[in-house]
Design an enzyme around this catalytic site. Structure first.
Site, mmCIF file in Angstrom:
data_model
loop_
_atom_site.group_PDB
_atom_site.id
_atom_site.type_symbol
_atom_site.label_atom_id
_atom_site.label_comp_id
_atom_site.label_asym_id
_atom_site.label_seq_id
_atom_site.Cartn_x
_atom_site.Cartn_y
_atom_site.Cartn_z
ATOM 1 N N SER A 140 -33.759 4.043 6.969
ATOM 2 C CA SER A 140 -34.108 3.148 6.258
ATOM 3 C C SER A 140 -34.301 2.298 7.630
ATOM 4 O O SER A 140 -35.894 1.638 7.703
ATOM 5 C CB SER A 140 -33.801 1.120 5.814
ATOM 6 O OG SER A 140 -33.338 2.025 4.479
ATOM 7 N N CYS A 196 -41.250 14.741 8.069
ATOM 8 C CA CYS A 196 -39.963 14.690 8.785
ATOM 9 C C CYS A 196 -40.211 13.119 9.264
ATOM 10 O O CYS A 196 -40.163 13.475 10.503
ATOM 11 C CB CYS A 196 -40.023 15.979 9.613
ATOM 12 S SG CYS A 196 -40.112 17.681 8.630
ATOM 13 N N ASN A 224 -33.910 -1.839 -1.732
ATOM 14 C CA ASN A 224 -33.823 -3.459 -1.070
ATOM 15 C C ASN A 224 -34.956 -3.204 -0.004
ATOM 16 O O ASN A 224 -35.385 -4.426 0.082
ATOM 17 C CB ASN A 224 -32.289 -3.292 -0.109
ATOM 18 C CG ASN A 224 -31.566 -3.366 -0.803
ATOM 19 O OD1 ASN A 224 -31.673 -4.223 -2.645
ATOM 20 N ND2 ASN A 224 -30.263 -3.218 -0.737
ATOM 21 N N TYR A 273 -45.871 5.426 14.233
ATOM 22 C CA TYR A 273 -45.747 4.172 13.528
ATOM 23 C C TYR A 273 -46.428 3.665 12.492
ATOM 24 O O TYR A 273 -45.649 3.523 11.842
ATOM 25 C CB TYR A 273 -45.028 3.156 14.215
ATOM 26 C CG TYR A 273 -45.145 1.939 15.074
ATOM 27 C CD1 TYR A 273 -46.351 2.562 15.839
ATOM 28 C CD2 TYR A 273 -45.525 1.054 14.169
ATOM 29 C CE1 TYR A 273 -47.395 2.072 16.534
ATOM 30 C CE2 TYR A 273 -46.243 0.262 15.033
ATOM 31 C CZ TYR A 273 -47.414 0.499 15.793
ATOM 32 O OH TYR A 273 -48.328 -0.517 16.429
ATOM 33 N N GLU A 320 -38.521 7.481 0.015
ATOM 34 C CA GLU A 320 -39.719 6.597 -0.031
ATOM 35 C C GLU A 320 -39.640 5.212 0.463
ATOM 36 O O GLU A 320 -40.217 4.410 -0.394
ATOM 37 C CB GLU A 320 -40.780 7.135 -0.481
ATOM 38 C CG GLU A 320 -41.059 8.335 -0.094
ATOM 39 C CD GLU A 320 -42.381 8.676 -0.281
ATOM 40 O OE1 GLU A 320 -43.154 8.031 -0.455
ATOM 41 O OE2 GLU A 320 -42.743 10.108 -0.721
ATOM 42 N N ARG A 355 -31.206 13.493 -36.078
ATOM 43 C CA ARG A 355 -30.298 13.865 -35.690
ATOM 44 C C ARG A 355 -29.611 13.075 -36.864
ATOM 45 O O ARG A 355 -30.035 11.756 -37.247
ATOM 46 C CB ARG A 355 -29.111 13.480 -35.236
ATOM 47 C CG ARG A 355 -27.937 13.206 -34.903
ATOM 48 C CD ARG A 355 -27.085 14.639 -34.966
ATOM 49 N NE ARG A 355 -25.611 13.694 -34.809
ATOM 50 C CZ ARG A 355 -24.319 14.244 -35.238
ATOM 51 N NH1 ARG A 355 -24.881 15.745 -34.943
ATOM 52 N NH2 ARG A 355 -23.308 14.269 -34.765
#
Lengths: 464, 271
Positions: A213, A205, A449, A314, A445, A350
């Site tokens: 981000s 979490c 960018n 962090y 994740e 096909r």
């Protein structure tokens, strides 16, 4: 033909070994061709002054390592490292067993789980029973004690059948288990890893309504109680994978918002302590995987449940997400292959205008192009995983793998719909599901960018 | 209390590395076999045999050890490793030359002789090592001979329960009951150990090798033997003349009405 005559008339040993470089290229080539098509008796080849390479460069001989060549080789031995397609026996067996499990157990339930947006509990139980939920966890903690690559291969194989199931396995292994394994103290490892390896689903979490981000702008707080033994958690988390079924939550919260990101700390929280699972998101893809909004209202967490150091959350998040990205790359890789396998098989069955549609060059070239792109995604993903295992720098490799694999997945699954034509657009075929599932690859994740920014910043360091 | 003989059942499970059931079979270029450069896995009937041996061990507690045996080229080790990962205790590999040597894929009679040699060797090693039960696939899906099990029982002079759909071993009496699916119903036969049992499709559903068991299998022993070590000869008595594809189906035509259909059938001598 001249070469052939020359060769057959002369004993091989009497051929001047320096002949080849002095003759014309055409002659040299025909010589080398003939040498490979004319098996020499063993006594002759043994006394040969040089191997085929002396008569003209033969690509095959130049690249094979000595142990695989029967004839003596006068070239210096080349000890090149093996290709990326080398796997341990266990990795091969794991791939095989996961492939079977995915096809036979998950396969029949994919459509129903997608339509009902619920993961069948039997599937989660199956993942645990197969040892797929503690892939890297030590045997002492009830895990399978396998490599990181093993986790990557498992995720890839599961994704070929259902990316919803694979993300459940991926997040549980590469984010939750790994965080505990790599950063947890002995207490949290001993208490939680066995459950996570055998029957309790975990959830990671980090994201919040106002921090996606910009992960370290998170607003969930953890206040240390005056007794110094507990923290009180308050706040909410959003877009949390597995949260609908999980009982253990790794929660990132700030112990002192005035410290900014240096206040972020990771906690191991049990659901029973008051984690509230609120709204379940209705998504475009990976619908069977639960994604919920969580809220923490004065949740009391023992101080010994801090994972890693206080204020170092962090760092944990950055490191774990770096390797987690390889897992997402594997998910996207498997997805692309799954969509490709289905659609190409269909295209060769096909028939239109009296022949399989796959027999049209316009189709065939598209298959070839996408197969090549899937191969690039595979090489990037496997290489990132091996770099990680070797303890080498892998951040950029992981970012590139995830960024590229998610693009390849979108392209492959999108084209797969086209290749199947009208029926591919219906929900009766799985290709549209692969395409819907592929869209998340560019988002979670670390968005595409964010991956590009990681790569770009690294480039800037090199070039400035 | 001294355990009775029956408490010490050693089960031998011969397993064959065969072309994977899902692979599309193609004729080899020389027209004398099929393309073997494709995915291989354990013969599905042998997988059922391994599963049944493990279940027997779990169910009756009468099994001391399960030994997997494979006769084939170097890569058969992979098949043995799979059997070990499923739950077999140890393995024996009789290494044959690589294809295209004719001995790479020996004929049923040679395979049966090789299995017998392994069983004889186990008897010589002592009563607690002696093999008393063989559970094996009723046939391999590559050559479909389906004769090894019967030949083996004949060579050993043991009883046989072929095409078993259910297997019961009574720990105390050593009685073995085998249920077989036959035309129009079930046939139940009773025998005593030692016996050769061959597996039908519905005997059991093979388990997946779990990851922890794959890791454990790494530590289990695979004994490697040459045919000479057992005094057996695997050279073939038959040679394949040719292998060909079944004739391609030819598309039919359309008829306008029933009369035309009847006429066509008459022309074809069908009615």
């Amino acid at each position: 033909m001249l070469a052939r005559t020359l060769r057959s008339n002369l004993p091989a040993s009497s051929l001047p070994s320096r002949l080849a470089p002095t003759i014309t290229p055409i002659f040299s080539r025909s010589l080398s061709t003939s040498s490979s098509s004319l098996p020499l008796p063993s006594h002759q080849s043994a006394s040969k002054p040089a191997n085929t390479s002396a008569y003209g460069r033969n690509l095959h001989v130049s690249a094979v390592r000595k142990s695989e060549v029967e004839e003596p080789n006068t070239r210096p031995e080349i000890n090149t490292p093996p290709s990326i397609y080398n796997f341990t026996e266990e990795e091969e067996m794991l791939r095989e067993t996961v492939r079977k499990f995915a096809q036979e157990v998950i396969g029949p339930k994919v459509t129903e789980m997608d339509e009902s947006e619920v993961m069948d509990p039997e599937i989660i139980k199956g993942l645990f029973d197969q040892g797929l939920m503690g892939i890297e966890t030590s045997a002492e903690h009830g895990g399978s004690e396998m490599s990181f690559m093993a986790a990557i291969l498992a995720v890839e194989e599961l994704s070929k059948v259902d990316p919803s199931v694979s993300v459940c396995c991926d997040v549980h292994n590469t984010l939750v288990n790994s965080t505990l394994r790599l950063f947890g103290n002995d207490y949290v490892k001993d208490k939680y890893l066995p459950g996570l390896a055998t029957n309790v689903l975990g959830s990671f979490c980090l994201s919040e309504p106002n921090s996606g981000s910009d992960a370290f702008a998170l607003q969930t707080t953890a206040k240390l109680e005056p007794d110094g033994e507990h923290y009180i958690l308050n706040g909410s988390k959003m877009w949390i994978t597995n949260s609908g079924e999980a009982d253990y939550f790794l929660v990132f919260a700030n112990i002192d918002p005035s410290k900014g990101y240096k206040g972020i700390t990771c906690f191991m929280v049990e659901k029973d302590w008051g984690v509230q699972i609120a709204k379940k998101e209705k998504k475009l893809g990976i619908r069977a995987s639960s994604t919920c909004l969580l809220s923490f209202d004065d949740v009391k967490v023992p101080a010994k449940n801090v994972v890693g150091e206080v204020g170092k959350g962090y760092k944990i998040a950055i490191e774990i997400l770096n390797e987690g990205r390889i897992g997402i790359a594997a998910q996207m890789l498997g997805l692309a292959q799954g969509a490709f396998d289905y659609a190409v098989t269909y295209a060769f069955q096909r028939k239109q205008f009296g022949k399989p549609v796959g027999d049209n060059q316009g189709m065939g070239f598209q298959f070839a192009e996408v197969a090549t792109e899937i191969e690039t995604a595979r090489l990037l993903t496997y290489n990132a995983a091996r770099l990680k295992e070797e303890g080498k720098e892998f951040k950029i490799a992981a970012a590139m793998a995830k960024y590229h694999a998610s693009k390849v997945a979108q392209k492959a699954s999108g084209l797969a719909i086209e290749w199947c034509g009208g029926v591919g657009f219906t929900r009766d075929l799985p290709v549209q599901k692969f395409w819907r599932d592929s869209m998340i690859g560019a988002i979670y994740e670390g968005t595409s960018n964010i991956q590009l920014e990681t790569i770009w910043k690294d480039l800037k360091k090199k070039y400035t | 209390m001294i355990p009775s003989r029956v408490n010490l059942i050693n089960v031998l499970v011969p397993v064959k590395r065969a072309i994977d059931y899902a692979v599309k079979i193609r004729i080899a270029k020389d027209g004398k076999g099929v393309d073997t450069t494709v995915k291989h896995s354990m013969n599905p009937f042998d997988e059922i045999a391994v599963e049944e041996a493990i279940r027997l061990k779990e169910r009756t507690k009468a099994v001391t050890s399960i030994i997997a045996l494979s006769i084939g080229p170097a890569k058969s080790v992979e098949t043995l490793r799979t059997a070990l990962a499923m739950g077999a205790d140890s393995a024996v590999h009789i290494v044959t030359p690589e294809a295209p040597s004719p001995s790479s894929n020996p004929e049923p009679v040679n395979v049966a002789a090789a299995i017998k040699a392994v069983i004889d060797r186990s008897k010589a090693a002592g009563a607690d090592k002696a093999i008393d039960l063989v559970i094996m696939g009723k046939q391999a899906i590559d050559d479909d001979s389906g004769s090894t099990g019967g030949m083996l029982a004949g060579m050993l002079g043991w009883g046989q329960g072929t095409f078993a759909s259910k297997l019961d071993v009574d720990k105390a009496s050593g009685k073995v009951e085998v249920t077989r699916e036959i035309d129009g119903g079930l046939s139940r036969i009773e025998s005593k150990l030692p016996i050769v049992v061959t597996t039908d499709l519905r005997l059991s559903e093979p388990r997946y090798a779990s990851l922890p068991n794959i890791m454990k299998a790494k530590k289990k022993k695979i004994e490697s033997l040459k045919p000479e070590d057992l005094g057996i000869d695997l050279s073939p008595r038959m040679s394949v003349l040719s292998v060909s594809e079944p004739p391609k189906r030819v598309g039919g035509g359309k008829v306008e009405n029933v009369d035309e259909l009847v006429q066509k059938l008459k022309e074809g001598g069908i009615v």
